[in-house]
Design a protein around this motif. Sequence first.
Motif, PDB file in Angstrom:
ATOM      1  N   MET A   1       0.849  -1.185   0.000  1.00  0.00           N
ATOM      2  CA  MET A   1       0.000   0.000   0.000  1.00  0.00           C
ATOM      3  C   MET A   1       0.891   1.244   0.000  1.00  0.00           C
ATOM      4  SD  MET A   1      -3.180   0.836   2.376  1.00  0.00           S
ATOM      5  CE  MET A   1      -4.077   2.292   2.098  1.00  0.00           C
ATOM      6  N   SER A   2       0.533   2.216  -0.837  1.00  0.00           N
ATOM      7  CA  SER A   2       1.353   3.424  -0.947  1.00  0.00           C
ATOM      8  C   SER A   2       1.020   4.418   0.151  1.00  0.00           C
ATOM      9  CB  SER A   2       1.161   4.063  -2.314  1.00  0.00           C
ATOM     10  OG  SER A   2      -0.157   4.511  -2.457  1.00  0.00           O
ATOM     11  N   LYS A   3       1.994   5.234   0.460  1.00  0.00           N
ATOM     12  CA  LYS A   3       1.820   6.272   1.481  1.00  0.00           C
ATOM     13  C   LYS A   3       1.006   7.410   0.886  1.00  0.00           C
ATOM     14  CE  LYS A   3       4.396   8.815   4.928  1.00  0.00           C
ATOM     15  NZ  LYS A   3       3.289   9.093   5.764  1.00  0.00           N
ATOM     16  N   VAL A   4       0.188   8.054   1.719  1.00  0.00           N
ATOM     17  CA  VAL A   4      -0.628   9.191   1.292  1.00  0.00           C
ATOM     18  C   VAL A   4      -0.106  10.435   2.001  1.00  0.00           C
ATOM     19  CG1 VAL A   4      -2.944  10.187   1.217  1.00  0.00           C
ATOM     20  CG2 VAL A   4      -2.632   7.724   0.884  1.00  0.00           C
ATOM     21  N   PHE A   5       0.193  11.470   1.200  1.00  0.00           N
ATOM     22  CA  PHE A   5       0.737  12.716   1.714  1.00  0.00           C
ATOM     23  C   PHE A   5      -0.277  13.846   1.553  1.00  0.00           C
ATOM     24  CE2 PHE A   5       4.339  10.240   0.158  1.00  0.00           C
ATOM     25  CZ  PHE A   5       5.202  10.272   1.242  1.00  0.00           C
ATOM     26  N   THR A   6      -0.162  14.840   2.428  1.00  0.00           N
ATOM     27  CA  THR A   6      -0.945  16.060   2.253  1.00  0.00           C
ATOM     28  C   THR A   6      -0.123  17.017   1.403  1.00  0.00           C
ATOM     29  OG1 THR A   6      -0.021  17.181   4.178  1.00  0.00           O
ATOM     30  CG2 THR A   6      -1.980  15.788   4.545  1.00  0.00           C
ATOM     31  N   LEU A   7      -0.777  18.020   0.838  1.00  0.00           N
ATOM     32  CA  LEU A   7      -0.053  19.018   0.049  1.00  0.00           C
ATOM     33  C   LEU A   7       0.959  19.752   0.921  1.00  0.00           C
ATOM     34  CD1 LEU A   7       0.377  20.387  -2.663  1.00  0.00           C
ATOM     35  CD2 LEU A   7      -1.437  21.991  -2.075  1.00  0.00           C
ATOM     36  N   ALA A   8       0.620  19.983   2.174  1.00  0.00           N
ATOM     37  CA  ALA A   8       1.549  20.655   3.096  1.00  0.00           C
ATOM     38  C   ALA A   8       2.820  19.824   3.273  1.00  0.00           C
ATOM     39  CB  ALA A   8       0.870  20.907   4.435  1.00  0.00           C
ATOM     40  N   GLU A   9       2.672  18.504   3.386  1.00  0.00           N
ATOM     41  CA  GLU A   9       3.840  17.636   3.523  1.00  0.00           C
ATOM     42  C   GLU A   9       4.701  17.668   2.266  1.00  0.00           C
ATOM     43  OE1 GLU A   9       2.465  14.026   6.448  1.00  0.00           O
ATOM     44  OE2 GLU A   9       1.551  14.094   4.454  1.00  0.00           O
ATOM     45  N   VAL A  10       4.068  17.634   1.124  1.00  0.00           N
ATOM     46  CA  VAL A  10       4.806  17.670  -0.150  1.00  0.00           C
ATOM     47  C   VAL A  10       5.506  19.019  -0.291  1.00  0.00           C
ATOM     48  CG1 VAL A  10       4.570  17.587  -2.663  1.00  0.00           C
ATOM     49  CG2 VAL A  10       3.255  16.006  -1.246  1.00  0.00           C
ATOM     50  N   SER A  11       4.865  20.083   0.148  1.00  0.00           N
ATOM     51  CA  SER A  11       5.422  21.436   0.028  1.00  0.00           C
ATOM     52  C   SER A  11       6.701  21.623   0.841  1.00  0.00           C
ATOM     53  CB  SER A  11       4.391  22.472   0.471  1.00  0.00           C
ATOM     54  OG  SER A  11       3.264  22.430  -0.361  1.00  0.00           O
ATOM     55  N   GLU A  12       6.886  20.806   1.876  1.00  0.00           N
ATOM     56  CA  GLU A  12       8.093  20.899   2.689  1.00  0.00           C
ATOM     57  C   GLU A  12       9.344  20.479   1.913  1.00  0.00           C
ATOM     58  OE1 GLU A  12       7.329  18.542   6.163  1.00  0.00           O
ATOM     59  OE2 GLU A  12       5.718  19.865   6.851  1.00  0.00           O
ATOM     60  N   HIS A  13       9.156  19.793   0.824  1.00  0.00           N
ATOM     61  CA  HIS A  13      10.272  19.277   0.022  1.00  0.00           C
ATOM     62  C   HIS A  13      10.408  20.134  -1.241  1.00  0.00           C
ATOM     63  CE1 HIS A  13      10.231  15.624   2.537  1.00  0.00           C
ATOM     64  NE2 HIS A  13       8.910  15.803   2.528  1.00  0.00           N
ATOM     65  N   SER A  14      11.000  21.319  -1.082  1.00  0.00           N
ATOM     66  CA  SER A  14      11.016  22.267  -2.202  1.00  0.00           C
ATOM     67  C   SER A  14      12.390  22.913  -2.420  1.00  0.00           C
ATOM     68  CB  SER A  14       9.963  23.346  -1.973  1.00  0.00           C
ATOM     69  OG  SER A  14      10.235  24.026  -0.766  1.00  0.00           O
ATOM     70  N   THR A  15      13.450  22.163  -2.122  1.00  0.00           N
ATOM     71  CA  THR A  15      14.796  22.702  -2.329  1.00  0.00           C
ATOM     72  C   THR A  15      15.568  21.803  -3.288  1.00  0.00           C
ATOM     73  OG1 THR A  15      15.841  21.435  -0.541  1.00  0.00           O
ATOM     74  CG2 THR A  15      14.797  23.531   0.067  1.00  0.00           C
ATOM     75  N   ASN A  16      16.741  22.256  -3.697  1.00  0.00           N
ATOM     76  CA  ASN A  16      17.539  21.432  -4.612  1.00  0.00           C
ATOM     77  C   ASN A  16      18.190  20.249  -3.893  1.00  0.00           C
ATOM     78  OD1 ASN A  16      19.381  22.933  -3.196  1.00  0.00           O
ATOM     79  ND2 ASN A  16      20.561  23.573  -4.977  1.00  0.00           N
ATOM     80  N   LYS A  17      18.076  20.190  -2.568  1.00  0.00           N
ATOM     81  CA  LYS A  17      18.580  19.045  -1.796  1.00  0.00           C
ATOM     82  C   LYS A  17      17.463  18.053  -1.460  1.00  0.00           C
ATOM     83  CE  LYS A  17      22.742  20.987  -0.445  1.00  0.00           C
ATOM     84  NZ  LYS A  17      23.389  21.139  -1.710  1.00  0.00           N
ATOM     85  N   ASP A  18      16.216  18.486  -1.667  1.00  0.00           N
ATOM     86  CA  ASP A  18      15.046  17.658  -1.328  1.00  0.00           C
ATOM     87  C   ASP A  18      13.846  18.189  -2.114  1.00  0.00           C
ATOM     88  OD1 ASP A  18      13.305  15.881  -0.095  1.00  0.00           O
ATOM     89  OD2 ASP A  18      13.074  17.108   1.704  1.00  0.00           O
ATOM     90  N   CYS A  19      13.577  17.614  -3.270  1.00  0.00           N
ATOM     91  CA  CYS A  19      12.566  18.159  -4.187  1.00  0.00           C
ATOM     92  C   CYS A  19      11.514  17.108  -4.532  1.00  0.00           C
ATOM     93  CB  CYS A  19      13.264  18.654  -5.455  1.00  0.00           C
ATOM     94  SG  CYS A  19      12.141  19.401  -6.642  1.00  0.00           S
ATOM     95  N   TRP A  20      10.279  17.390  -4.134  1.00  0.00           N
ATOM     96  CA  TRP A  20       9.160  16.519  -4.460  1.00  0.00           C
ATOM     97  C   TRP A  20       8.187  17.258  -5.364  1.00  0.00           C
ATOM     98  CZ3 TRP A  20       7.080  13.411   0.338  1.00  0.00           C
ATOM     99  CH2 TRP A  20       8.117  12.642   0.876  1.00  0.00           C
ATOM    100  N   LEU A  21       7.585  16.518  -6.289  1.00  0.00           N
ATOM    101  CA  LEU A  21       6.581  17.091  -7.194  1.00  0.00           C
ATOM    102  C   LEU A  21       5.285  16.303  -7.095  1.00  0.00           C
ATOM    103  CD1 LEU A  21       8.621  17.742 -10.465  1.00  0.00           C
ATOM    104  CD2 LEU A  21       7.986  19.377  -8.701  1.00  0.00           C
ATOM    105  N   LEU A  22       4.193  17.006  -7.294  1.00  0.00           N
ATOM    106  CA  LEU A  22       2.867  16.399  -7.343  1.00  0.00           C
ATOM    107  C   LEU A  22       2.390  16.455  -8.789  1.00  0.00           C
ATOM    108  CD1 LEU A  22       0.132  15.420  -6.303  1.00  0.00           C
ATOM    109  CD2 LEU A  22      -0.376  17.773  -5.646  1.00  0.00           C
ATOM    110  N   ILE A  23       2.263  15.277  -9.401  1.00  0.00           N
ATOM    111  CA  ILE A  23       1.841  15.192 -10.805  1.00  0.00           C
ATOM    112  C   ILE A  23       0.780  14.102 -10.922  1.00  0.00           C
ATOM    113  CG2 ILE A  23       2.556  14.726 -13.191  1.00  0.00           C
ATOM    114  CD1 ILE A  23       5.409  15.582 -12.315  1.00  0.00           C
ATOM    115  N   GLY A  24      -0.376  14.474 -11.399  1.00  0.00           N
ATOM    116  CA  GLY A  24      -1.442  13.497 -11.629  1.00  0.00           C
ATOM    117  C   GLY A  24      -1.880  12.752 -10.382  1.00  0.00           C
TER     118      GLY A  24
END
Length: 132
Positions: A1-24
Amino acid sequence: MSKVFTLAEVSEHSTNKDCWLLIGGKVYDVTKFLDDHPGGDEVLLQSTGKDATDDFEDVGHSSTARAMLDEYYVGDIDSATIPSKATYTPPKQVQLNQDKSPGLVIRLLQILVPLLILGVAVGVRFYTKSSA
């Protein structure tokens, strides 16, 4: 089962050392791909903290690029945490002349203005001939 993230959690990863994207509706950790991205790392970093689906689709990525997403997949997004997109509603147009027929003043102007222009043109021509 995959992990479910909130947009706030994804937003915490917004640097060139830790970058997450939300697509589809899926979350991708693209940190390792930043240096290899053909458009540069800035393009990816600008798409963090929001739903980047439109950004991804607008570029027209190849099927190879789409397949590469699988190796960066970390989970799904809790769709309830994504703000709905506002839709543009144009302002209502005010109808000033509802009867569609021009008024008396308009009709008079349609006749008198061209006659006035013609009169001025003839007057100027007559004046320049008599002055010579």
